[in-house]
Each structure stands twice: as structure tokens, then as C-alpha cells.
Design a protein around this motif. Structure first.
Motif, PDB file in Angstrom:
ATOM      1  N   MET A   1       0.836  -1.170   0.000  1.00 54.93           N
ATOM      2  CA  MET A   1       0.000   0.000   0.000  1.00 54.93           C
ATOM      3  C   MET A   1       0.885   1.239   0.000  1.00 54.93           C
ATOM      4  O   MET A   1       1.798   1.364   0.799  1.00 54.93           O
ATOM      5  CB  MET A   1      -0.905  -0.012   1.229  1.00 54.93           C
ATOM      6  N   ARG A   2       0.625   2.143  -0.912  1.00 56.81           N
ATOM      7  CA  ARG A   2       1.389   3.371  -1.044  1.00 56.81           C
ATOM      8  C   ARG A   2       0.917   4.392  -0.009  1.00 56.81           C
ATOM      9  O   ARG A   2      -0.278   4.597   0.167  1.00 56.81           O
ATOM     10  CB  ARG A   2       1.210   3.937  -2.443  1.00 56.81           C
ATOM     11  N   THR A   3       1.879   5.010   0.671  1.00 60.61           N
ATOM     12  CA  THR A   3       1.584   6.025   1.673  1.00 60.61           C
ATOM     13  C   THR A   3       2.165   7.354   1.219  1.00 60.61           C
ATOM     14  O   THR A   3       3.359   7.441   0.915  1.00 60.61           O
ATOM     15  CB  THR A   3       2.205   5.643   3.034  1.00 60.61           C
ATOM     16  N   ASN A   4       1.327   8.382   1.151  1.00 58.88           N
ATOM     17  CA  ASN A   4       1.801   9.716   0.798  1.00 58.88           C
ATOM     18  C   ASN A   4       2.500  10.341   1.995  1.00 58.88           C
ATOM     19  O   ASN A   4       1.998  10.291   3.114  1.00 58.88           O
ATOM     20  CB  ASN A   4       0.646  10.614   0.372  1.00 58.88           C
ATOM     21  N   ILE A   5       3.660  10.930   1.744  1.00 59.25           N
ATOM     22  CA  ILE A   5       4.388  11.645   2.778  1.00 59.25           C
ATOM     23  C   ILE A   5       4.188  13.134   2.578  1.00 59.25           C
ATOM     24  O   ILE A   5       3.861  13.862   3.507  1.00 59.25           O
ATOM     25  CB  ILE A   5       5.894  11.302   2.745  1.00 59.25           C
ATOM     26  N   ILE A   6       4.385  13.581   1.342  1.00 61.90           N
ATOM     27  CA  ILE A   6       4.219  14.989   0.986  1.00 61.90           C
ATOM     28  C   ILE A   6       3.457  15.044  -0.327  1.00 61.90           C
ATOM     29  O   ILE A   6       3.759  14.297  -1.263  1.00 61.90           O
ATOM     30  CB  ILE A   6       5.584  15.700   0.816  1.00 61.90           C
ATOM     31  N   ARG A   7       2.503  15.909  -0.398  1.00 62.95           N
ATOM     32  CA  ARG A   7       1.797  16.152  -1.651  1.00 62.95           C
ATOM     33  C   ARG A   7       1.400  17.619  -1.660  1.00 62.95           C
ATOM     34  O   ARG A   7       0.538  18.047  -0.914  1.00 62.95           O
ATOM     35  CB  ARG A   7       0.560  15.264  -1.774  1.00 62.95           C
ATOM     36  N   ASN A   8       2.097  18.383  -2.488  1.00 62.67           N
ATOM     37  CA  ASN A   8       1.753  19.787  -2.663  1.00 62.67           C
ATOM     38  C   ASN A   8       1.932  20.159  -4.127  1.00 62.67           C
ATOM     39  O   ASN A   8       2.175  19.288  -4.961  1.00 62.67           O
ATOM     40  CB  ASN A   8       2.586  20.680  -1.721  1.00 62.67           C
ATOM     41  N   GLN A   9       1.834  21.424  -4.450  1.00 58.03           N
ATOM     42  CA  GLN A   9       1.913  21.837  -5.854  1.00 58.03           C
ATOM     43  C   GLN A   9       3.286  21.585  -6.465  1.00 58.03           C
ATOM     44  O   GLN A   9       3.406  21.366  -7.661  1.00 58.03           O
ATOM     45  CB  GLN A   9       1.563  23.313  -5.985  1.00 58.03           C
ATOM     46  N   ALA A  10       4.326  21.606  -5.652  1.00 62.15           N
ATOM     47  CA  ALA A  10       5.684  21.484  -6.176  1.00 62.15           C
ATOM     48  C   ALA A  10       6.167  20.038  -6.294  1.00 62.15           C
ATOM     49  O   ALA A  10       6.897  19.706  -7.225  1.00 62.15           O
ATOM     50  CB  ALA A  10       6.652  22.275  -5.297  1.00 62.15           C
ATOM     51  N   ILE A  11       5.763  19.204  -5.349  1.00 62.63           N
ATOM     52  CA  ILE A  11       6.337  17.853  -5.305  1.00 62.63           C
ATOM     53  C   ILE A  11       5.390  16.893  -4.582  1.00 62.63           C
ATOM     54  O   ILE A  11       4.618  17.298  -3.716  1.00 62.63           O
ATOM     55  CB  ILE A  11       7.722  17.874  -4.614  1.00 62.63           C
ATOM     56  N   SER A  12       5.501  15.640  -4.975  1.00 56.70           N
ATOM     57  CA  SER A  12       4.759  14.577  -4.303  1.00 56.70           C
ATOM     58  C   SER A  12       5.770  13.491  -3.931  1.00 56.70           C
ATOM     59  O   SER A  12       6.578  13.086  -4.764  1.00 56.70           O
ATOM     60  CB  SER A  12       3.688  14.024  -5.240  1.00 56.70           C
ATOM     61  N   ILE A  13       5.716  13.045  -2.684  1.00 55.10           N
ATOM     62  CA  ILE A  13       6.605  11.992  -2.205  1.00 55.10           C
ATOM     63  C   ILE A  13       5.749  10.937  -1.514  1.00 55.10           C
ATOM     64  O   ILE A  13       4.933  11.262  -0.660  1.00 55.10           O
ATOM     65  CB  ILE A  13       7.665  12.544  -1.227  1.00 55.10           C
ATOM     66  N   SER A  14       5.965   9.697  -1.913  1.00 53.16           N
ATOM     67  CA  SER A  14       5.232   8.593  -1.297  1.00 53.16           C
ATOM     68  C   SER A  14       6.174   7.413  -1.134  1.00 53.16           C
ATOM     69  O   SER A  14       7.293   7.415  -1.648  1.00 53.16           O
ATOM     70  CB  SER A  14       4.023   8.203  -2.145  1.00 53.16           C
ATOM     71  N   HIS A  15       5.708   6.418  -0.402  1.00 54.61           N
ATOM     72  CA  HIS A  15       6.524   5.214  -0.243  1.00 54.61           C
ATOM     73  C   HIS A  15       5.627   3.999  -0.087  1.00 54.61           C
ATOM     74  O   HIS A  15       4.456   4.107   0.297  1.00 54.61           O
ATOM     75  CB  HIS A  15       7.481   5.338   0.957  1.00 54.61           C
ATOM     76  N   HIS A  16       6.190   2.860  -0.432  1.00 56.91           N
ATOM     77  CA  HIS A  16       5.558   1.570  -0.180  1.00 56.91           C
ATOM     78  C   HIS A  16       6.666   0.534  -0.057  1.00 56.91           C
ATOM     79  O   HIS A  16       7.801   0.762  -0.461  1.00 56.91           O
ATOM     80  CB  HIS A  16       4.546   1.206  -1.270  1.00 56.91           C
ATOM     81  N   ARG A  17       6.349  -0.595   0.558  1.00 51.60           N
ATOM     82  CA  ARG A  17       7.348  -1.642   0.795  1.00 51.60           C
ATOM     83  C   ARG A  17       7.092  -2.824  -0.127  1.00 51.60           C
ATOM     84  O   ARG A  17       5.963  -3.268  -0.268  1.00 51.60           O
ATOM     85  CB  ARG A  17       7.293  -2.085   2.245  1.00 51.60           C
ATOM     86  N   VAL A  18       8.182  -3.304  -0.716  1.00 48.12           N
ATOM     87  CA  VAL A  18       8.122  -4.464  -1.605  1.00 48.12           C
ATOM     88  C   VAL A  18       9.417  -5.250  -1.442  1.00 48.12           C
ATOM     89  O   VAL A  18      10.507  -4.675  -1.537  1.00 48.12           O
ATOM     90  CB  VAL A  18       7.981  -4.033  -3.088  1.00 48.12           C
TER      91      VAL A  18
ATOM     92  N   GLU B   1       9.193   7.108  -3.726  1.00 47.74           N
ATOM     93  CA  GLU B   1       8.871   7.680  -5.029  1.00 47.74           C
ATOM     94  C   GLU B   1       8.761   9.198  -4.940  1.00 47.74           C
ATOM     95  O   GLU B   1       8.012   9.730  -4.115  1.00 47.74           O
ATOM     96  CB  GLU B   1       7.550   7.112  -5.541  1.00 47.74           C
ATOM     97  N   VAL B   2       9.515   9.859  -5.806  1.00 49.93           N
ATOM     98  CA  VAL B   2       9.492  11.312  -5.882  1.00 49.93           C
ATOM     99  C   VAL B   2       8.884  11.693  -7.225  1.00 49.93           C
ATOM    100  O   VAL B   2       9.294  11.168  -8.263  1.00 49.93           O
ATOM    101  CB  VAL B   2      10.913  11.906  -5.747  1.00 49.93           C
ATOM    102  N   ASP B   3       7.924  12.595  -7.201  1.00 49.71           N
ATOM    103  CA  ASP B   3       7.250  13.054  -8.410  1.00 49.71           C
ATOM    104  C   ASP B   3       7.292  14.575  -8.412  1.00 49.71           C
ATOM    105  O   ASP B   3       6.628  15.217  -7.596  1.00 49.71           O
ATOM    106  CB  ASP B   3       5.807  12.543  -8.429  1.00 49.71           C
TER     107      ASP B   3
END
Length: 134
Positions: free
Chosen positions: A1-18, A25-27
């Protein structure tokens, strides 16, 4: 399951374990404005016991020298926690940034996060990583 850490207009950062890896993940652009957020998010995960990272840069269109510095800082923290780091990035243009910065030979690059997680992580993944970089 992906968990969002930061999500704003400039950047989105999430993580999940596999497969024992934390896919971080940085977007968005990683630059002077967003690099501190990337570092803070990674250190927060380290503080919560994550040690084996795949830094997914597949959705990063731009990375400047501050972003490279952030990746080096994150690497030093992961090494201090006896962890491992793989970088997922299929863009030749993005890999060129690492080459220009003199860092391409220091990291294990993979074309996708799926490629990076195929092997289970080991605690000596950064054993030979130069700790004394600027």
C-alpha cells in the motif's frame, strides 16, 4: 500500500514496501526549493526503521545540484543506518546529471523500481560507498 508523505503543488513523495525495500517515489522537480522536503521525508522513514531504499526518480523531470546534494545527504544517512540504496531512473538525461556531478559510478541504477527490488536487500549495500564526499 502506497503512503503519501508529501503532496503539494511542487512535489509529491510517497513510499511503499516491496520485497524488503522501501520504494521512495518522488514526483516533481528536485531543486533548491524541494530538496529539503525530500531529505526530511527520507530521514523520517529512517527514523521509523526503514533502511533499504529504492529512490524512484522515474517521475522527476528536473534535478539540480541541490537535488544531487540531497541524494548524497540521504545516502550518508542510509549508510549510517547500515542500509542500502538503489536508484530507479530510466532517463538518460537524468543519469547525465549524476555523471556531470561525478556521482554516476557511486550508485546502483535501475531502469525501474521493479528492476531495483528483484534482489532482496542486504545490510552491506553501501559498505563501499565513499563517506567522505563533499
Amino acid at each position: 500500500m502506497r503512503t503519501n508523505i508529501i503532496r503539494n503543488q511542487a512535489i509529491s513523495i510517497s513510499h511503499h514496501r516491496v520485497n524488503g525495500w522501501t520504494v521512495f517515489e518522488v514526483d516533481g522537480e528536485v531543486d533548491v526549493h524541494t530538496a529539503p522536503q525530500v531529505c526530511e521525508a527520507a530521514v523520517g522513514l529512517l527514523d521509523h526503521g526503514h533502511r533499504y531504499f529504492v529512490l524512484d526518480l522515474c517521475f522527476v523531470p528536473f534535478l539540480d545540484s541541490t537535488g544531487l546534494g540531497a541524494i548524497v545527504a540521504i545516502t550518508k544517512q542510509i549508510k549510517a543506518h547500515q542500509g542500502s540504496l538503489h536508484i530507479a531512473c530510466s532517463s538518460p538525461r537524468m543519469r547525465k546529471v549524476f555523471e556531470i556531478g561525478g556521482l554516476q559510478q557511486l550508485y546502483d541504477f535501475y531502469d525501474s523500481p521493479q528492476d531495483a527490488i528483484e534482489q532482496a536487500p542486504t545490510p552491506d549495500g553501501l559498505a563501499d560507498w565513499p563517506y567522505s564526499l563533499p
